[in-house]
Design a protein around this motif. Structure first.
Motif, PDB file in Angstrom:
ATOM      1  N   GLN A 225       5.139  -1.542  -0.199  1.00  0.00           N
ATOM      2  CA  GLN A 225       4.387  -2.625   0.441  1.00  0.00           C
ATOM      3  C   GLN A 225       3.331  -2.057   1.382  1.00  0.00           C
ATOM      4  OE1 GLN A 225       7.681  -4.884   2.098  1.00  0.00           O
ATOM      5  NE2 GLN A 225       7.330  -6.565   0.670  1.00  0.00           N
ATOM      6  N   LYS A 229      -0.504  -2.948   0.719  1.00  0.00           N
ATOM      7  CA  LYS A 229      -1.122  -3.882   1.662  1.00  0.00           C
ATOM      8  C   LYS A 229      -1.955  -3.185   2.722  1.00  0.00           C
ATOM      9  CE  LYS A 229       1.958  -7.586   0.695  1.00  0.00           C
ATOM     10  NZ  LYS A 229       1.118  -8.211  -0.320  1.00  0.00           N
ATOM     11  N   LEU A 230      -1.617  -1.942   3.049  1.00  0.00           N
ATOM     12  CA  LEU A 230      -2.351  -1.271   4.122  1.00  0.00           C
ATOM     13  C   LEU A 230      -3.086  -0.018   3.648  1.00  0.00           C
ATOM     14  CD1 LEU A 230      -3.123  -0.853   7.075  1.00  0.00           C
ATOM     15  CD2 LEU A 230      -0.935   0.263   7.438  1.00  0.00           C
ATOM     16  N   PRO A 233      -5.976  -0.494   0.607  1.00  0.00           N
ATOM     17  CA  PRO A 233      -7.217  -1.146   1.056  1.00  0.00           C
ATOM     18  C   PRO A 233      -7.960  -0.332   2.118  1.00  0.00           C
ATOM     19  CG  PRO A 233      -5.368  -2.689   1.154  1.00  0.00           C
ATOM     20  CD  PRO A 233      -4.807  -1.371   0.791  1.00  0.00           C
TER      21      PRO A 233
ATOM     22  N   TYR B  93      -6.436  -6.771   9.847  1.00  0.00           N
ATOM     23  CA  TYR B  93      -7.000  -6.026   8.723  1.00  0.00           C
ATOM     24  C   TYR B  93      -8.400  -6.557   8.440  1.00  0.00           C
ATOM     25  CZ  TYR B  93      -2.325  -4.262   7.613  1.00  0.00           C
ATOM     26  OH  TYR B  93      -1.111  -3.645   7.651  1.00  0.00           O
ATOM     27  N   TRP B  95     -10.195  -6.373   5.946  1.00  0.00           N
ATOM     28  CA  TRP B  95     -10.427  -6.838   4.568  1.00  0.00           C
ATOM     29  C   TRP B  95      -9.659  -8.121   4.265  1.00  0.00           C
ATOM     30  CZ3 TRP B  95      -8.035  -2.214   5.831  1.00  0.00           C
ATOM     31  CH2 TRP B  95      -6.642  -2.192   5.694  1.00  0.00           C
ATOM     32  N   ARG B  96      -8.975  -8.665   5.270  1.00  0.00           N
ATOM     33  CA  ARG B  96      -8.286  -9.936   5.063  1.00  0.00           C
ATOM     34  C   ARG B  96      -8.895 -10.996   5.976  1.00  0.00           C
ATOM     35  NH1 ARG B  96      -2.591 -10.485   3.575  1.00  0.00           N
ATOM     36  NH2 ARG B  96      -2.014  -8.755   2.222  1.00  0.00           N
ATOM     37  N   LEU B 104       0.080 -11.977   6.155  1.00  0.00           N
ATOM     38  CA  LEU B 104       0.606 -10.631   5.855  1.00  0.00           C
ATOM     39  C   LEU B 104       2.128 -10.505   6.030  1.00  0.00           C
ATOM     40  CD1 LEU B 104       0.000  -7.581   5.240  1.00  0.00           C
ATOM     41  CD2 LEU B 104      -0.205  -7.280   7.693  1.00  0.00           C
ATOM     42  N   ILE B 108       5.036  -9.969   3.033  1.00  0.00           N
ATOM     43  CA  ILE B 108       5.986  -8.855   3.043  1.00  0.00           C
ATOM     44  C   ILE B 108       7.423  -9.376   3.028  1.00  0.00           C
ATOM     45  CG2 ILE B 108       6.880  -7.012   4.534  1.00  0.00           C
ATOM     46  CD1 ILE B 108       3.899  -6.456   5.206  1.00  0.00           C
TER      47      ILE B 108
END
Lengths: 315, 260
Positions: A225, A229-230, A233, B93, B95-96, B104, B108
């Motif tokens: 994850q 997710k981190l 990107p 983030y 990019w979000r 987020l 998760i």
């Protein structure tokens, strides 16, 4: 366009320097040809002139220099000769030539478009293999200390070996197990392009700071994850910087891979031109390769801008 | 209150081994926090207030003593998502979108798509960011970004909210505003809040309990139960009661410094 002036000035300076350099570079052949045509040259005889410096010959025979920029098989062809050769071996050959695409329906094997497309194919496939491998290696290196210590040194060592020495070995070894044609060239391309991708991606995957990774820990996020997710990107800007270097390296790899084989491609064209003193052909192939590299790098830049905009990172 | 404390620390020690020898980040820290309390940790840098908060969050491992969160070890509590954590920087983030950032933790923790959308909407309303769901972080001011990061910590409805100097990087006017908002939020949600700060007015204004700490080694020097009412307009800071509490905090901080 305030920058236009300086840009043109640089281009003009390069072209001027090139024309100027062509005079002493071609002086031997120019004088030999003039002497053969009945002119009086100082000193007489090609053998004698061989021991005289080029610059002295230029100064002593200023009246015979008119041919310096129009020699056939010049040691250094003038820019307009190269441009003409570029035109002749691309548009002219394909549109007007007997073997061109207009008259025969397939690309002429005497055109740079044909040879360029061969090189391009190997470049793209090598680039895809190389960058894919680079990303996978980087993910492994970031997640495993053992891989970091066992892969990274080899990756660095691999890049210290001159590729011109290694390329024939790769081709011979692959040929002996029955692999020939496009793939050996792609392998050499991949060999050159995976390294910048590994280095850039390792840096990119490690770019999130301690706070970012702590945040994911407070959510109890798993390693996959965190990667999806981190880390991935966050690594995108680094990836594109590496891909630009990687694709240029891929092209060099494909060209080098074509040198020992001589079955088409820009590399074959360059070596052929060099063997037979077809310097215009050599230079035209060089410029064609450079233009191809510029287009490929620009293309990656374009994809980068679009991707970052779509991600919302930039306005 | 007869209820068992939500967070309970007893004789907590934490020593970091560095090249210059051991550093006693925390020594003999004992503290109980009951459900629904708003506890501030105040002290000079190096007093271990952030370290203590990180211990509660299971991000640091104490070297001695006992610490329980919801009756579990901090690590178990972390895995059971007992708390939301707000850092000093918003850390969204880039990019979000704002909505994507709040989503987020929900992604998760594998909430369903409908539940994610519903919770994002609800928590953004809670921090007054309704309508900013589709914006990207760079389009928001620093204060709004920090509010989004609070929404992110609230989105999965943990009972405990741990905040590490969340407003430290913001200017005073924004900070006052966010303090007021935070109190309202606390009142509405009934969460237990642990709040690290180095501002005396902020600590006094927000807290039901103020924990004064001092460095070398990091330890608690005073625990002040606030006598201020739950309802606190900003001008309560001019009341005699407020000033008296602030005075006691300042005395506690000074006492810690004389030890040096």
């Amino acid at each position: 366009m305030k920058a236009l002036g300086p840009i043109l000035a640089v281009v003009a300076a390069i072209i001027t320097l090139w024309y100027a350099a062509a005079v002493p570079m071609n002086i031997q052949e120019v004088l030999t040809q003039a002497e053969r045509g009945g002119a009086v040259v100082d000193p007489e005889g090609a053998m004698t002139r061989r021991d005289v410096s080029r610059f002295a010959l230029v100064l002593r025979n200023t009246e015979h220099l008119s041919e310096s920029w129009s020699m056939e098989r010049a040691r250094l062809p003038a820019p307009h000769q190269v441009v003409k050769e570029l035109w002749v071996s691309t548009w002219d050959e394909e549109v007007n030539g007997r073997r061109g695409i207009v008259k025969s329906g397939s690309l002429s094997n005497r055109s740079l478009i044909y040879h360029g497309s061969i090189t391009l194919g190997a470049t793209i496939i090598g680039f895809l293999i190389g960058s894919g491998l680079g990303i996978l290696l980087a993910v492994g290196i970031v997640h495993s200390k053992t891989m970091d210590m066992s892969v990274m040194p080899w990756a660095i060592v691999s890049q210290t070996i001159p590729i011109v020495a290694l390329a024939p070995m790769i081709i011979v070894v692959l040929y002996s197990i029955g692999v020939e044609g496009l793939l050996p060239k792609a392998v050499i391309s991949a060999y050159l392009s995976f390294f910048p991708v590994v280095v850039g991606m390792v840096k990119g995957l490690r770019s999130p700071d301690a706070m970012q990774t702590d945040l994911l820990r407070t959510y109890g996020a798993s390693k996959p994850q965190a990667l999806w997710k981190l880390r991935l990107p966050a690594s995108v800007p680094y990836l594109f910087a590496s891909l630009k270097i990687g694709i240029a390296a891929s092209l060099v790899g494909a060209i080098v891979g074509e040198l020992p084989v001589q079955r088409g491609g820009l590399g074959a064209r360059m070596l052929g031109g060099s063997y037979y003193g077809q310097t215009e052909q050599l230079w035209a192939a060089l410029f064609f390769a450079a233009a191809l590299a510029a287009i490929l790098v620009w293309l990656i830049g374009w994809i980068e801008r679009r991707t970052l905009r779509r991600m919302g990172v930039t306005p | 209150m007869t209820q068992a404390p939500v967070i309970s620390a007893a004789h907590l020690d934490l020593t970091f081994q560095t090249n210059d020898g051991p550093v006693h980040a925390l020594r003999d820290v004992s503290l109980d926090i009951a459900k629904g309390e708003f506890v501030s940790f105040i002290g000079p840098s190096g007093c271990g207030k952030t370290t203590f908060l990180r211990c509660i969050a299971g991000l640091e491992e104490p070297t001695g003593g006992t610490l329980t969160v919801n009756g579990m070890t901090p690590d178990q509590a972390r895995r059971s998502r007992a708390y939301g954590y707000v850092f000093q920087a918003a850390g969204l983030y880039p990019w979000r979108t704002i909505g994507g950032n709040v989503r987020l933790p929900l992604e998760i923790m594998r909430f369903s798509k409908e539940e994610q959308a519903e919770r994002v909407k609800r928590t953004l309303e809670l921090v007054d960011l309704a309508g900013f769901e589709k914006k990207f972080p760079w389009q928001l001011s620093g204060g709004m970004q920090q509010r989004a990061s609070i929404a992110r910590a609230l989105a999965f409805d943990a009972d405990i909210l741990l905040m590490d100097e969340p407003f430290g990087a913001l200017d005073e006017i924004v900070r006052d505003h966010l303090n007021e908002e935070l109190l309202k939020l606390w009142d509405r949600t009934g969460k237990t809040i642990g709040f690290v700060t180095h501002s005396i007015p902020e600590a006094v204004y927000l807290s039901t309990k103020i924990v004064v700490m001092s460095p070398r080694p990091g330890r608690i020097t005073d625990v002040i139960e606030s006598t201020l009412p739950r309802e606190r307009p900003l001008d309560i800071r001019d009341s005699a009661e407020f000033i008296a509490i602030a005075h006691r905090v300042r005395d506690g901080l000074r006492a810690g410094h004389i030890d040096d």
